[in-house]
Design a protein around this motif. Structure first.
Motif, short mmCIF file in Angstrom:
data_model
loop_
_atom_site.label_atom_id
_atom_site.label_comp_id
_atom_site.label_asym_id
_atom_site.label_seq_id
_atom_site.Cartn_x
_atom_site.Cartn_y
_atom_site.Cartn_z
N PRO A 206 0.81 -1.23 0.00
CA PRO A 206 0.00 0.00 0.00
C PRO A 206 0.84 1.27 0.00
N ALA A 211 -1.48 4.11 -1.96
CA ALA A 211 -2.93 3.86 -1.99
C ALA A 211 -3.67 4.81 -1.06
N GLU A 216 -9.93 2.71 -1.09
CA GLU A 216 -9.80 1.26 -1.16
C GLU A 216 -10.83 0.57 -0.27
N LYS A 219 -14.19 0.33 -1.93
CA LYS A 219 -14.32 -0.70 -2.97
C LYS A 219 -14.66 -2.08 -2.39
N LYS A 357 -3.82 -8.39 -9.60
CA LYS A 357 -3.93 -6.99 -10.00
C LYS A 357 -4.18 -6.82 -11.49
N SER A 363 -9.43 -5.19 -6.52
CA SER A 363 -9.03 -3.98 -5.81
C SER A 363 -7.88 -4.32 -4.86
N LEU A 364 -7.17 -3.31 -4.41
CA LEU A 364 -5.96 -3.54 -3.62
C LEU A 364 -6.22 -4.37 -2.37
N SER A 388 -5.34 -1.54 6.80
CA SER A 388 -6.48 -1.09 5.99
C SER A 388 -7.51 -0.30 6.77
#
Length: 419
Positions: A206, A211, A216, A219, A357, A363-364, A388
């Motif tokens: 990240p 990011a 993120e 998503k 990816k 998504s990440l 996250s």
């Protein structure tokens, strides 16, 4: 009183508790140290556990001995209990947390989760095959002089690199008895970087990709289809913290995890596959978390209970696995095998990440959550949740984990048969 073949005394119990909580205290402090935005987090506990095992424990014919004990006592059973309890607490919590959104997310990304799990394990298997081929060219290393012994070492390294206990057990059962100790040595050598490597990976990616975590996280939101508003029911709670419901999931998961499916002509006496306690508890808690109740009885533990058990379970697991790992690492370390283990951790992660990816367009956070599941890395999931800022990443872990669990067992056995 005797248990697990050793004498249990108040002194032994006190020593075990002292060791566990001393490691937690220092480990958490180490985990808070941040260098350019990257920290070990809970893996700091694992590092201190390894050091503690290397400095204050040794392995001999008696077992895992604490150097400070007046009388030799095998602490391996006690630490194994701490590790197993930690795993049950952690994966059951993850299942309950992921349950409400798991099936919607799994339905939407089913093919992606299956593919990424398979790609990661296949990349690990190919890395192991490459190491076997390299060893035949440059020499096996250490005291190993036969190919069968070297293959046993490599499949042990593979299971350690992917931190997979089922693969470790299957590999031991598949090699000749005289080579089973080499599987154990390989697992121990590779396990350390297998934990730390994935923990650092989910933090570095990240940052390197710069990011935006708010974007993120957005998503990851799963829109439930065909949901209808229903009138509120007052559900009966067995206890206000939900510990009874949690315990029921752990009991059912443990039972299901012990069911064995034969993979060879020898039936139950030969190589078998099972979900293990980890997989069983994860499966049951996902289902209970999804439905949330049985009739009018609530089966969903309180959010605070799940967060506490998740964290407590993770660090107990790290202590229980780290101390024996540190002692065995010192006893069995070989630089070449350690490098092989690093390769078998890094290659699957990078291949899996790039595949998810650029091919699957995940998504990440779905990508990284799948990586933790594909690498069967419990500590890395705990780290990713912190990085996250959302527990929703647990759904990707839970979806990919069973695929990887089955695949790594089969790949390990295939390597033994092939070579």
């Amino acid at each position: 009183m005797t248990i697990f073949g050793g004498v249990i005394t108040i002194s032994n119990i006190s020593t075990l508790l002292f060791v566990v909580f001393a490691v937690l205290t220092v480990g958490y402090a180490l985990g808070r140290i941040t260098i350019k935005g990257v920290s070990l987090g809970d893996a700091g506990v694992f590092i201190i556990a390894l050091l503690f095992g290397a400095l204050f424990f040794h392995v001999d014919a008696t077992g895992l001995i604490f150097s400070g004990s007046a009388k030799p006592y095998d602490f391996s059973a006690g630490l194994s209990l701490v590790e197993s309890l930690g795993l049950v607490l952690f994966v059951t919590s993850v299942g309950f947390i992921a349950g409400p959104k798991f099936f919607g997310n799994f339905k939407r990304n089913f093919k992606s989760y299956v593919l990424i799990g398979l790609v990661i394990i296949l990349a690990g298997g190919l890395s192991a095959a490459g190491c076997i081929g390299l060893g035949e060219v440059v020499g096996y290393g250490g005291t190993i002089t036969e190919q069968d012994g070297f293959v046993a070492m490599i499949v042990g390294l593979l299971s350690g690199s992917l931190t997979s206990t089922p693969a470790f057990s299957a590999a031991k059962a598949s090699v000749a008895e005289e080579y089973q100790s080499l599987v154990s040595v390989g697992h121990g050598i590779a396990y350390i970087f297998g934990v730390i490597g994935v923990v650092l990976f989910v933090q570095l990616i990240p940052k390197l990709s710069r990011a935006n975590m708010a974007e993120e996280r957005a998503k990851l939101i799963v829109k439930e289809e065909d949901t209808k508003e229903s009138p509120v029911r007052k559900l009966f709670e067995i206890d206000h913290m939900g510990i009874a419901a949690f315990s029921l999931a752990a009991i059912l998961g443990t039972v299901i995890g012990q069911i064995k499916i034969p993979l060879s002509a020898q039936g139950l006496s030969g190589t078998c596959f099972s979900l293990t306690t980890t997989g069983g508890c994860l499966l049951v808690s996902l289902i209970m978390g999804h439905f949330g109740r049985i009739g009018k009885v609530s089966m969903m533990p309180a959010a605070g209970t799940l967060k506490l058990f998740r964290e407590l379970g993770l660090v107990f697991f790290l202590v229980g696995a780290g101390i024996p790992g540190g002692a065995e690492f010192v006893e069995n370390f070989d630089a070449m095998y350690f490098v092989y283990g690093i390769l078998m951790t890094i290659v699957p992660m990078i291949v899996g990440f790039l595949f998810a990816k650029y091919v699957l367009k995940l998504s990440l956070l779905n990508n990284l959550g799948s990586i933790t599941g594909g690498m069967t890395s419990t500590p890395a999931l705990g780290t990713l949740i912190g990085v996250s800022g959302t527990e929703d990443v647990a759904a990707a872990y839970a979806a990919t984990y069973p695929i990887a669990l089955i695949a790594v067992v089969l790949v390990s056995q295939f390597l033994i048969v092939l070579f």
